[in-house]
Motif scaffolding. Structure first.
Motif, short mmCIF file in Angstrom:
data_model
loop_
_atom_site.label_atom_id
_atom_site.label_comp_id
_atom_site.label_asym_id
_atom_site.label_seq_id
_atom_site.Cartn_x
_atom_site.Cartn_y
_atom_site.Cartn_z
N ALA A 1 0.71 -1.62 -5.05
CA ALA A 1 1.82 -0.93 -5.73
C ALA A 1 2.22 0.32 -4.96
CB ALA A 1 1.43 -0.58 -7.17
N ARG A 2 1.23 1.09 -4.45
CA ARG A 2 1.54 2.29 -3.65
C ARG A 2 2.28 1.92 -2.37
NH1 ARG A 2 -3.60 3.69 -5.25
NH2 ARG A 2 -4.49 3.10 -3.25
N GLU A 3 1.84 0.85 -1.72
CA GLU A 3 2.49 0.43 -0.49
C GLU A 3 3.92 -0.02 -0.74
OE1 GLU A 3 1.62 -2.64 3.19
OE2 GLU A 3 0.00 -2.09 1.85
N LEU A 4 4.14 -0.78 -1.80
CA LEU A 4 5.49 -1.21 -2.15
C LEU A 4 6.36 -0.01 -2.51
CD1 LEU A 4 4.74 -4.44 -4.21
CD2 LEU A 4 5.69 -4.29 -1.90
N ASN A 5 5.79 0.97 -3.21
CA ASN A 5 6.53 2.19 -3.53
C ASN A 5 6.93 2.94 -2.26
OD1 ASN A 5 6.84 2.18 -6.36
ND2 ASN A 5 4.68 2.70 -6.58
N GLY A 6 6.03 2.97 -1.27
CA GLY A 6 6.35 3.61 0.00
C GLY A 6 7.51 2.93 0.71
N ILE A 7 7.52 1.60 0.66
CA ILE A 7 8.61 0.85 1.28
C ILE A 7 9.92 1.15 0.57
CG2 ILE A 7 9.51 -1.49 1.66
CD1 ILE A 7 6.54 -2.36 2.03
N LEU A 8 9.90 1.15 -0.76
CA LEU A 8 11.12 1.44 -1.52
C LEU A 8 11.62 2.87 -1.26
CD1 LEU A 8 10.43 -0.32 -4.92
CD2 LEU A 8 11.99 -1.02 -3.11
N HIS A 9 10.68 3.80 -1.14
CA HIS A 9 11.05 5.20 -0.85
C HIS A 9 11.75 5.28 0.52
CE1 HIS A 9 10.99 9.53 -0.81
NE2 HIS A 9 10.33 9.51 0.34
N PHE A 10 11.22 4.56 1.50
CA PHE A 10 11.83 4.55 2.82
C PHE A 10 13.23 3.94 2.76
CE2 PHE A 10 12.54 2.51 6.99
CZ PHE A 10 12.59 3.65 7.77
N GLU B 1 15.24 4.01 0.21
CA GLU B 1 16.11 5.00 -0.41
C GLU B 1 16.54 6.05 0.61
OE1 GLU B 1 13.81 6.43 -3.70
OE2 GLU B 1 14.20 4.64 -4.91
N GLN B 2 15.64 6.43 1.52
CA GLN B 2 15.99 7.38 2.56
C GLN B 2 17.06 6.77 3.48
OE1 GLN B 2 12.27 8.22 4.49
NE2 GLN B 2 11.93 10.07 3.28
#
Length: 95
Positions: free
Chosen positions: A28-37, A39-40
């Protein structure tokens, strides 16, 4: 947007990836990191930038479109794990 452990479990299931319950928080943390990127990336102004398929401009090589008989069945079938009577042999899947 944030991915929960339940959503991570569903993504793993849809991707046919076996993930232990203990590994779900990390997924879940890794997927959140991908989504955050992603969004950037959405914040970048790309006005006037042409879409591209690669980093170097190049044209695809063209060849004349000619119909042939192939005449290379033996070469093609030499790559087959099992060939019989000039055809690819595959396991029976329907009875």
């Amino acid at each position: 947007m944030s991915i929960t452990e339940d959503q991570a479990r569903k993504v793993a299931h849809l991707a046919r990836i076996a993930v232990d319950d203990a590994a779900l928080p990390a997924l879940a943390r890794e997927l959140n990191g991908i989504l955050h990127f992603m969004e950037q990336l959405n914040e970048v102004d790309v006005t006037g930038v042409e879409p591209m398929t690669g980093v170097t401009p190049m044209r695809l090589k063209r060849r004349e479109d000619v119909v042939t008989t192939g005449e290379m069945a033996d070469r093609i079938l030499s790559n087959a794990p099992d060939a019989r009577e000039g055809f690819f042999a595959v396991p029976k899947v329907v009875e």
